[in-house]
Design a protein around this motif. Structure first.
Motif, PDB file in Angstrom:
ATOM      1  N   ASP A  63     -18.547   5.730 -30.559  1.00 27.80           N
ATOM      2  CA  ASP A  63     -18.582   4.459 -31.734  1.00 27.80           C
ATOM      3  C   ASP A  63     -20.119   4.266 -30.881  1.00 27.80           C
ATOM      4  N   GLY A  64     -21.010   5.432 -30.141  1.00 25.94           N
ATOM      5  CA  GLY A  64     -22.154   5.425 -29.498  1.00 25.94           C
ATOM      6  C   GLY A  64     -22.441   5.487 -28.413  1.00 25.94           C
ATOM      7  N   HIS A  65     -21.630   5.410 -28.009  1.00 26.71           N
ATOM      8  CA  HIS A  65     -21.779   5.141 -26.362  1.00 26.71           C
ATOM      9  C   HIS A  65     -20.357   5.949 -26.016  1.00 26.71           C
ATOM     10  N   ARG A  66     -19.436   5.479 -26.073  1.00 27.48           N
ATOM     11  CA  ARG A  66     -17.734   5.867 -25.934  1.00 27.48           C
ATOM     12  C   ARG A  66     -17.215   6.933 -26.569  1.00 27.48           C
ATOM     13  N   GLY A  67     -16.771   7.737 -26.007  1.00 29.13           N
ATOM     14  CA  GLY A  67     -15.990   8.391 -26.636  1.00 29.13           C
ATOM     15  C   GLY A  67     -14.525   8.241 -26.823  1.00 29.13           C
ATOM     16  N   TRP A  68     -13.964   8.889 -27.748  1.00 31.47           N
ATOM     17  CA  TRP A  68     -12.545   8.652 -28.081  1.00 31.47           C
ATOM     18  C   TRP A  68     -11.580  10.214 -27.875  1.00 31.47           C
ATOM     19  N   ILE A  69     -10.322   9.764 -27.329  1.00 30.31           N
ATOM     20  CA  ILE A  69      -9.327  11.350 -27.513  1.00 30.31           C
ATOM     21  C   ILE A  69      -7.902  10.980 -28.092  1.00 30.31           C
TER      22      ILE A  69
END
Length: 141
Positions: A63-69
């Motif tokens: 989201d531009g800050h946090r990444g998700w896997i």
């Protein structure tokens, strides 16, 4: 061994791998999930291909800050070879290159073997509660 974003022709193989790994749920269409991830500018599906066979996957987005896997899976026959670590490191690298500062993932709390795997990779319980809300038709459980 190569790790790169999968091509659309590998989506059915990825979905089959996710099903084999127990990641699919009746209310999530894995084909649609993969197509959406590949179509978006802030997400991808990475595939580990060896000898012409898709052996591991990880979907990543930010989201531009946090990444998700999401959708981390290794073929059952290939487990224990370090492919899970390799695909996670590739997803983390993709997210870092995209500017994500932190990476998060969700694991069902009953899946203790996978929790142990992620803890060995440096992940820790974030001590948060994940809440969700369906914005369209509710799933049939």
């Amino acid at each position: 061994m190569e790790i790169h974003p999968i091509t659309p022709d590998l989506i059915p193989a990825a979905a089959a791998l996710w099903h084999e790994a127990g990641l699919t749920r009746p209310w999530n269409d894995p084909i649609r999930d993969a197509e959406g991830a590949l179509a978006g500018p802030t997400s991808t599906v990475l595939g580990l291909v060896e000898a012409g066979t898709l052996r591991a996957t990880a979907m990543a987005g930010h989201d531009g800050h946090r990444g998700w896997i999401y959708y981390v899976a290794v073929r059952e026959a290939d487990r224990g070879r370090g492919l899970g670590r390799a695909i996670i490191e590739a997803a983390e690298g993709w997210l870092a290159a995209e500017g994500a500062l932190k990476v998060q993932l969700m694991v069902r709390n009953t899946n203790t073997a996978v929790i142990d795997f992620y803890e060995r990779l440096g992940y820790e319980d974030a001590e948060v509660t994940v809440l969700g809300k369906w914005l369209s038709v509710s799933p049939t459980v």
